[in-house]
Design an enzyme around this catalytic site. Structure first.
Site, PDB file in Angstrom:
ATOM      1  N   HIS A  18       0.844  -1.209   0.000  1.00  0.00           N
ATOM      2  CA  HIS A  18       0.000   0.000   0.000  1.00  0.00           C
ATOM      3  C   HIS A  18       0.876   1.255   0.000  1.00  0.00           C
ATOM      4  CE1 HIS A  18      -3.114  -2.597   2.313  1.00  0.00           C
ATOM      5  NE2 HIS A  18      -3.620  -2.395   1.112  1.00  0.00           N
ATOM      6  N   LYS A  42     -17.574  -6.363   6.739  1.00  0.00           N
ATOM      7  CA  LYS A  42     -16.346  -7.088   7.069  1.00  0.00           C
ATOM      8  C   LYS A  42     -16.056  -6.923   8.557  1.00  0.00           C
ATOM      9  CE  LYS A  42     -13.598  -6.831   2.787  1.00  0.00           C
ATOM     10  NZ  LYS A  42     -12.373  -6.260   2.199  1.00  0.00           N
ATOM     11  N   ARG A  91      -2.478  -6.115  -8.376  1.00  0.00           N
ATOM     12  CA  ARG A  91      -1.409  -7.083  -8.139  1.00  0.00           C
ATOM     13  C   ARG A  91      -1.389  -8.157  -9.214  1.00  0.00           C
ATOM     14  NH1 ARG A  91      -3.346  -7.735  -2.159  1.00  0.00           N
ATOM     15  NH2 ARG A  91      -5.153  -7.166  -3.363  1.00  0.00           N
ATOM     16  N   SER A 129      -3.003  -7.545   3.101  1.00  0.00           N
ATOM     17  CA  SER A 129      -3.240  -7.407   4.542  1.00  0.00           C
ATOM     18  C   SER A 129      -3.585  -8.767   5.144  1.00  0.00           C
ATOM     19  CB  SER A 129      -4.391  -6.433   4.796  1.00  0.00           C
ATOM     20  OG  SER A 129      -4.078  -5.159   4.292  1.00  0.00           O
TER      21      SER A 129
END
Ligand code: ADP
Length: 166
Positions: A18, A42, A91, A129
């Site tokens: 990040h 979440k 990514r 993460s």
């Protein structure tokens, strides 16, 4: 006219991947707002306040970066900040499908807002993460994956979890 960009995400917690996107987007745009999403769907490890604090600490020496939090629809937040650009990191191909959907819906909701994709630096292409939390949970070393303050926060979190079990 100056270009304000918003880099939204969960940042639970912020990783070196990040930070690389933040640093590079700060060179492209006049002002970058890193916006922590308060997502009720979440269950995060860190509270929004903790995530904001860790981001502030990790970016304190960077110019033209601001840390904020938001809830609700991203496009409403973008408008409230008078931003013209959404920054997202990519990514792998696996990121692409969701990101394309999100960018398409955001463009439908507001044609004045562009989504800007930045390719990950190869060295962080495996980093997320979730992986960091998994590694930290089993007490493995996260030194190369996150800033020092995040490493310490992870140790406190998982230390607390262990203590609570006793
Ligand atoms: P979200 O829940 O919105 O995906 P994340 O915090 O996981 O929130 O990610 C925020 C943004 O950062 C996303 O655009 C994601 O693709 C990007 N990102 C996450 N990890 C990396 C990395 N290692 N390299 C580049 N971009 C990344």
């Amino acid at each position: 006219m100056s270009t304000v960009a918003v880099y939204p995400g969960s940042f639970d917690p912020v990783t070196n991947g990040h930070l690389d996107i933040i640093e590079r987007s700060a060179k492209v745009f006049d002002h970058v707002v890193v916006a922590v999403l308060h997502n009720r769907n979440k269950t995060p490890l860190f509270s929004v306040e903790e995530r904001v604090q860790m981001l502030k600490e990790a970016t304190k020496d960077m110019a033209n970066i601001e840390i904020d939090a938001f809830h609700g629809l991203l496009i409403d937040y973008i408008r409230s900040r008078e931003a013209g650009v959404i920054v997202r990191g990519l990514r792998a191909v696996s990121d692409f499908e969701y990101e394309m959907q999100a960018a398409s819906i955001n463009r439908k909701l507001d044609t004045n807002v562009e989504t800007f994709f930045m390719m990950t630096n190869n060295q962080y292409s495996y980093l997320s993460s979730s992986i960091v939390k998994e590694v930290a949970k089993y007490n493995a070393d996260v030194t190369d994956l996150v800033p020092q303050s995040v490493k310490a926060a992870l140790q406190r979190k998982y230390g607390e979890a262990v203590d609570q079990k006793d």
